[in-house]
Write a protein that holds these residues in place. Structure first.
Motif, PDB file in Angstrom:
ATOM      1  N   VAL A  47       0.860  -1.193   0.000  1.00 31.33           N
ATOM      2  CA  VAL A  47       0.000   0.000   0.000  1.00 31.33           C
ATOM      3  C   VAL A  47       0.890   1.235   0.000  1.00 31.33           C
ATOM      4  O   VAL A  47       0.697   2.167  -0.797  1.00 31.33           O
ATOM      5  CB  VAL A  47      -0.946   0.009   1.224  1.00 31.33           C
ATOM      6  CG1 VAL A  47      -1.641   1.355   1.360  1.00 31.33           C
ATOM      7  CG2 VAL A  47      -1.967  -1.114   1.131  1.00 31.33           C
ATOM      8  N   ARG A  73      -7.288   7.364  -4.609  1.00 28.05           N
ATOM      9  CA  ARG A  73      -8.529   6.975  -3.929  1.00 28.05           C
ATOM     10  C   ARG A  73      -8.359   5.550  -3.418  1.00 28.05           C
ATOM     11  O   ARG A  73      -7.606   4.763  -3.982  1.00 28.05           O
ATOM     12  CB  ARG A  73      -9.714   7.018  -4.899  1.00 28.05           C
ATOM     13  CG  ARG A  73     -10.159   8.385  -5.278  1.00 28.05           C
ATOM     14  CD  ARG A  73     -11.473   8.291  -6.094  1.00 28.05           C
ATOM     15  NE  ARG A  73     -11.827   9.581  -6.617  1.00 28.05           N
ATOM     16  CZ  ARG A  73     -11.552  10.012  -7.844  1.00 28.05           C
ATOM     17  NH1 ARG A  73     -10.945   9.214  -8.693  1.00 28.05           N
ATOM     18  NH2 ARG A  73     -11.907  11.212  -8.224  1.00 28.05           N
ATOM     19  N   GLN A  74      -9.120   5.213  -2.374  1.00 27.45           N
ATOM     20  CA  GLN A  74      -9.055   3.858  -1.838  1.00 27.45           C
ATOM     21  C   GLN A  74      -9.404   2.832  -2.906  1.00 27.45           C
ATOM     22  O   GLN A  74      -8.776   1.774  -2.996  1.00 27.45           O
ATOM     23  CB  GLN A  74      -9.990   3.720  -0.642  1.00 27.45           C
ATOM     24  CG  GLN A  74      -9.481   4.439   0.580  1.00 27.45           C
ATOM     25  CD  GLN A  74     -10.397   4.309   1.773  1.00 27.45           C
ATOM     26  OE1 GLN A  74     -10.388   5.153   2.623  1.00 27.45           O
ATOM     27  NE2 GLN A  74     -11.186   3.260   1.862  1.00 27.45           N
ATOM     28  N   SER A  75     -10.372   3.150  -3.746  1.00 26.63           N
ATOM     29  CA  SER A  75     -10.771   2.214  -4.809  1.00 26.63           C
ATOM     30  C   SER A  75      -9.644   2.026  -5.824  1.00 26.63           C
ATOM     31  O   SER A  75      -9.443   0.926  -6.345  1.00 26.63           O
ATOM     32  CB  SER A  75     -12.039   2.693  -5.506  1.00 26.63           C
ATOM     33  OG  SER A  75     -11.837   3.970  -6.077  1.00 26.63           O
ATOM     34  N   THR A 125     -11.911  -3.863  -2.036  1.00 26.54           N
ATOM     35  CA  THR A 125     -11.850  -2.539  -1.398  1.00 26.54           C
ATOM     36  C   THR A 125     -11.936  -2.658   0.126  1.00 26.54           C
ATOM     37  O   THR A 125     -11.319  -1.859   0.838  1.00 26.54           O
ATOM     38  CB  THR A 125     -12.964  -1.605  -1.927  1.00 26.54           C
ATOM     39  OG1 THR A 125     -14.214  -2.270  -1.781  1.00 26.54           O
ATOM     40  CG2 THR A 125     -12.741  -1.229  -3.362  1.00 26.54           C
ATOM     41  N   THR A 148      -8.472  -3.400   1.362  1.00 27.61           N
ATOM     42  CA  THR A 148      -7.657  -2.186   1.278  1.00 27.61           C
ATOM     43  C   THR A 148      -8.010  -1.231   2.403  1.00 27.61           C
ATOM     44  O   THR A 148      -7.133  -0.635   3.030  1.00 27.61           O
ATOM     45  CB  THR A 148      -7.848  -1.500  -0.091  1.00 27.61           C
ATOM     46  OG1 THR A 148      -7.542  -2.443  -1.108  1.00 27.61           O
ATOM     47  CG2 THR A 148      -6.945  -0.300  -0.236  1.00 27.61           C
ATOM     48  N   SER A 149      -9.287  -1.090   2.679  1.00 28.00           N
ATOM     49  CA  SER A 149      -9.734  -0.188   3.744  1.00 28.00           C
ATOM     50  C   SER A 149      -9.150  -0.606   5.091  1.00 28.00           C
ATOM     51  O   SER A 149      -8.700   0.237   5.872  1.00 28.00           O
ATOM     52  CB  SER A 149     -11.261  -0.180   3.796  1.00 28.00           C
ATOM     53  OG  SER A 149     -11.702   0.742   4.769  1.00 28.00           O
ATOM     54  N   ILE A 164      -5.473   0.282   5.186  1.00 32.02           N
ATOM     55  CA  ILE A 164      -5.330   1.733   5.367  1.00 32.02           C
ATOM     56  C   ILE A 164      -5.638   2.121   6.814  1.00 32.02           C
ATOM     57  O   ILE A 164      -4.942   2.957   7.402  1.00 32.02           O
ATOM     58  CB  ILE A 164      -6.211   2.500   4.368  1.00 32.02           C
ATOM     59  CG1 ILE A 164      -5.697   2.275   2.944  1.00 32.02           C
ATOM     60  CG2 ILE A 164      -6.224   3.994   4.688  1.00 32.02           C
ATOM     61  CD1 ILE A 164      -6.643   2.745   1.859  1.00 32.02           C
ATOM     62  N   ARG A 173      -5.954  10.000   5.465  1.00 31.90           N
ATOM     63  CA  ARG A 173      -7.064  10.117   4.520  1.00 31.90           C
ATOM     64  C   ARG A 173      -7.486  11.580   4.492  1.00 31.90           C
ATOM     65  O   ARG A 173      -7.561  12.235   5.522  1.00 31.90           O
ATOM     66  CB  ARG A 173      -8.245   9.269   4.968  1.00 31.90           C
ATOM     67  CG  ARG A 173      -8.065   7.784   4.823  1.00 31.90           C
ATOM     68  CD  ARG A 173      -9.328   7.093   5.337  1.00 31.90           C
ATOM     69  NE  ARG A 173      -9.353   5.690   5.077  1.00 31.90           N
ATOM     70  CZ  ARG A 173      -9.192   4.757   6.006  1.00 31.90           C
ATOM     71  NH1 ARG A 173      -8.974   5.084   7.251  1.00 31.90           N
ATOM     72  NH2 ARG A 173      -9.252   3.478   5.687  1.00 31.90           N
ATOM     73  N   SER A 210     -15.861  10.041  -1.390  1.00 30.83           N
ATOM     74  CA  SER A 210     -14.640   9.229  -1.311  1.00 30.83           C
ATOM     75  C   SER A 210     -13.501  10.014  -0.681  1.00 30.83           C
ATOM     76  O   SER A 210     -13.532  11.242  -0.589  1.00 30.83           O
ATOM     77  CB  SER A 210     -14.246   8.709  -2.691  1.00 30.83           C
ATOM     78  OG  SER A 210     -13.866   9.762  -3.527  1.00 30.83           O
ATOM     79  N   VAL A 262      -5.901   8.971  -0.241  1.00 33.33           N
ATOM     80  CA  VAL A 262      -4.965   8.504   0.776  1.00 33.33           C
ATOM     81  C   VAL A 262      -3.582   9.034   0.442  1.00 33.33           C
ATOM     82  O   VAL A 262      -3.132   8.937  -0.705  1.00 33.33           O
ATOM     83  CB  VAL A 262      -4.954   6.955   0.856  1.00 33.33           C
ATOM     84  CG1 VAL A 262      -4.069   6.479   1.993  1.00 33.33           C
ATOM     85  CG2 VAL A 262      -6.373   6.416   0.999  1.00 33.33           C
TER      86      VAL A 262
END
Length: 156
Positions: A49, A60-62, A72, A75-76, A79, A90, A99, A102
């Motif tokens: 990451v 973006r997280q996506s 996702t 990933t969240s 993060i 964030r 959204s 990051v």
């Protein structure tokens, strides 16, 4: 293609001990990578990451999930852990209030340097006694295999 050639093609990924060669190499590297980064309280997944954010900050997280090729939600969670430890922050996306973007902190940049050195050390261990020309051929072949597999995933 003869049956003997087909059979040989199918089993090329098995080592002489009939264990999966590529999976073993990836697993051993992951174990060693995590071992070397344990004093820094960093895992390979968390590290990737940070690598993506150091390369291109403010994703973006996506977008991160897509680049990491994970869900996702996964990933969240990564993060969340990194943010709690001060590696990322964030910020609301100015173009889309739904959204977040990051951003890697200076602390993240420092750990990515350590990770880069760790990868170099792993390469030295793994590549001992192998001719540099063979390593370059291997790199090209593995890159092609990776692309073939990615292409096959996209076409499904």
């Amino acid at each position: 293609m003869s049956d003997a050639v087909k059979e040989k093609t199918v089993t090329l990924s098995l080592g002489e001990d009939d264990n999966p060669l590529y999976q073993d190499i990836a697993r051993f590297r992951a174990i060693m990578f995590d071992y070397f980064l344990k004093p820094h309280d960093m895992t390979m997944s968390q590290g990737w990451v940070l690598v993506h954010l150091v390369r291109e900050n403010g994703l973006r997280q996506s977008e991160l999930a897509e680049r990491l090729e994970v869900a996702t939600v996964t990933t969240s969670k990564l993060i969340d852990r990194l943010e709690a430890r001060g590696y990322v922050e964030r910020r609301p996306d100015p173009g889309d209030r739904r959204s977040n973007r990051v951003f890697a902190t200076e602390q993240a940049k420092a750990i990515v340097k350590i990770m880069t050195k760790t990868i170099g050390n792993l390469d030295k261990i793994a590549n001992q006694g192998i001719d540099p020309a063979d390593l370059e051929t291997n790199r090209r072949v593995l890159a092609k295999m990776r692309q073939n597999l990615r292409d096959a995933m996209v076409s499904r």
